[in-house]
Motif scaffolding. Structure first.
Motif, short mmCIF file in Angstrom:
data_model
loop_
_atom_site.label_atom_id
_atom_site.label_comp_id
_atom_site.label_asym_id
_atom_site.label_seq_id
_atom_site.Cartn_x
_atom_site.Cartn_y
_atom_site.Cartn_z
N LEU A 172 0.83 -1.34 -0.07
CA LEU A 172 -0.01 0.00 0.19
C LEU A 172 0.80 1.32 0.10
CD1 LEU A 172 -3.24 0.79 0.38
CD2 LEU A 172 -2.60 1.02 2.84
N GLY A 173 0.47 2.30 -0.85
CA GLY A 173 1.36 3.49 -0.88
C GLY A 173 0.19 4.69 -0.38
N ALA A 174 0.99 5.58 0.28
CA ALA A 174 0.13 6.80 0.89
C ALA A 174 0.90 7.85 0.29
CB ALA A 174 0.05 6.81 2.46
N TYR A 175 0.04 8.96 -0.35
CA TYR A 175 0.46 10.19 -1.16
C TYR A 175 -0.16 11.24 -0.30
CZ TYR A 175 2.32 6.96 -4.70
OH TYR A 175 2.95 6.15 -5.43
N LEU A 176 0.35 12.15 0.31
CA LEU A 176 -0.02 13.43 0.83
C LEU A 176 0.18 14.71 -0.05
CD1 LEU A 176 -1.26 14.62 3.57
CD2 LEU A 176 1.20 15.01 4.35
N THR A 177 -1.00 15.44 -0.11
CA THR A 177 -0.71 16.51 -0.98
C THR A 177 -1.45 17.73 -0.23
OG1 THR A 177 -1.23 15.24 -3.04
CG2 THR A 177 -1.34 17.65 -3.24
N TRP A 178 -0.91 18.89 0.05
CA TRP A 178 -1.54 20.03 0.54
C TRP A 178 -2.20 20.88 -0.45
CZ3 TRP A 178 -1.93 21.50 5.64
CH2 TRP A 178 -2.51 22.83 5.75
N ALA A 179 -3.13 21.51 -0.10
CA ALA A 179 -4.14 22.39 -0.94
C ALA A 179 -4.50 21.81 -2.22
CB ALA A 179 -3.47 23.79 -1.36
N PRO A 180 -5.14 20.49 -2.19
CA PRO A 180 -5.31 19.84 -3.45
C PRO A 180 -6.36 20.44 -4.13
CG PRO A 180 -6.61 18.98 -1.41
CD PRO A 180 -5.66 19.79 -0.87
N ALA A 181 -5.85 20.36 -5.70
CA ALA A 181 -6.65 21.11 -6.81
C ALA A 181 -6.15 20.27 -7.84
CB ALA A 181 -6.19 22.58 -6.94
N PRO A 182 -6.91 20.17 -8.99
CA PRO A 182 -6.79 19.42 -10.13
C PRO A 182 -5.52 20.22 -11.02
CG PRO A 182 -9.27 19.89 -9.95
CD PRO A 182 -8.59 20.55 -8.87
N GLY A 183 -4.78 19.37 -11.24
CA GLY A 183 -3.32 19.96 -11.97
C GLY A 183 -2.07 19.99 -11.00
N ARG A 184 -2.37 19.31 -9.71
CA ARG A 184 -1.24 19.14 -9.21
C ARG A 184 -0.12 18.19 -9.76
NH1 ARG A 184 -0.12 23.48 -5.72
NH2 ARG A 184 -1.96 23.72 -4.25
N SER A 185 1.15 18.36 -9.38
CA SER A 185 2.18 17.41 -9.89
C SER A 185 2.70 16.46 -8.88
CB SER A 185 3.30 18.29 -10.67
OG SER A 185 4.08 18.72 -9.73
N ASP A 186 3.36 15.43 -9.43
CA ASP A 186 3.73 14.49 -8.32
C ASP A 186 4.98 15.18 -7.52
OD1 ASP A 186 2.18 12.68 -9.16
OD2 ASP A 186 3.51 11.69 -10.45
N ALA A 187 5.71 16.43 -7.90
CA ALA A 187 6.47 17.04 -7.20
C ALA A 187 6.02 17.63 -5.96
CB ALA A 187 7.39 17.94 -7.92
N GLU A 188 4.58 17.93 -6.01
CA GLU A 188 4.05 18.57 -5.12
C GLU A 188 3.25 17.61 -3.87
OE1 GLU A 188 1.96 22.44 -6.71
OE2 GLU A 188 1.69 20.80 -8.15
N ARG A 189 3.79 16.32 -4.03
CA ARG A 189 3.32 15.27 -3.02
C ARG A 189 4.42 14.77 -2.13
NH1 ARG A 189 -1.26 14.84 -6.04
NH2 ARG A 189 -1.18 14.52 -8.21
N ASN A 190 4.27 13.87 -0.93
CA ASN A 190 5.01 13.34 -0.42
C ASN A 190 4.45 11.83 -0.27
OD1 ASN A 190 5.48 16.06 1.14
ND2 ASN A 190 7.34 14.92 1.37
#
Length: 259
Positions: free
Chosen positions: A184-202
């Motif tokens: 299982l993987g877990a991806y955290l994104t701050w201020a989610p909005a369509p168009g976010r890139s993988d560089a904006e996730r942990n």
């Protein structure tokens, strides 16, 4: 007497295929058979459907607000051929989530089947049970857990935005390997909005009993959520220092460093 094989002891430390031996110029029959089983498990993990109803029931039974959803990929074949459709909510699901977005939340959770429904089915609930008290201790308001079929990571951006969440955590079955069909993987994104890139996730990956434990993964994720709230961002600007030793605290009374 033959000398002991130094690889024998090393095999106990990893599930990787090392020290398999040989029969003439080929692998031993037993290893070929084990490889075939592992390959079949990996293929099954990709195609096994998620029992969304069972997962929704289990989440609700443990006090989570659980909501069903689907991506714009209507079936598994479409999902595998059209990754872009797995990154978007179906119109019906987007409308359903919009009605549940009362007041927003600090963290919304998207639980998606990804490429291993088996991983999500088995590990999402234990991970969330370990994570919830850590979030509550930090004063964070946990929003709905959205169970999504035919889901890709980026679908969380739209779901988080629709739910007016400050951050979104996507729990998703990872691409199965020959020794890990249930990762299982877990991806955290701050201020989610369509168009976010993988560089904006942990990302925290390989969450499973044979990999990163639920407790350790929950600790890392709680640390990342707290740090993201302080920084106002996730991704390349947020380094995971959850395993770093705590800084010593200064003694306000005498100006010395506490032991």
């Amino acid at each position: 007497m033959s000398a002991p094989d130094p690889w024998d002891g090393l095999r106990s430390f990893t599930a990787a295929r090392i020290a398999l031996g040989r029969s003439g110029v080929s692998l031993p029959t037993a290893e070929w058979l084990r490889f075939g089983v592992a390959h079949a498990q990996a293929r099954d993990a990709v195609h096994l459907p998620l029992d969304a109803a069972a997962l929704l029931h289990d989440l609700a039974a443990h006090g989570f607000e659980a909501l069903p959803a689907d991506s714009a990929a209507g079936d598994r074949a479409t999902y595998l051929r059209r990754p872009d459709l797995g990154r978007r909510l179906s119109p019906e699901s987007a409308a359903r989530l919009a009605t549940a977005a009362a007041g927003g939340c600090d963290l919304a959770v998207v639980a998606g089947d990804g490429l291993s429904a088996r991983a999500l089915q088995a590990h999402a609930l234990p991970l969330l049970l370990a994570l919830r008290p850590l979030l509550e201790a930090g004063g964070l308001r946990l929003g709905p857990v959205v169970v999504v079929r035919q889901c890709r990571v980026a679908l969380g951006d739209e779901a988080g935005a629709v739910l007016a969440a400050r951050a979104v955590l996507v729990l998703i079955g990872e691409r199965p390997g020959l020794s890990s069909p249930d990762s299982l993987g877990a991806y955290l994104t701050w201020a989610p909005a369509p168009g976010r890139s993988d560089a904006e996730r942990n990302c925290v990956s390989n969450i499973r009993p044979a990999g990163l434990s639920f407790e350790r993964a929950a600790h890392k994720l709680a640390w990342l959520v707290t740090a993201a709230r302080r920084l106002g961002a996730t991704g390349v600007g947020l380094k995971d220092e959850s395993d770093a030793p705590a800084l010593p605290q200064a003694n306000a009374g005498c100006g010395t460093i506490a032991p």
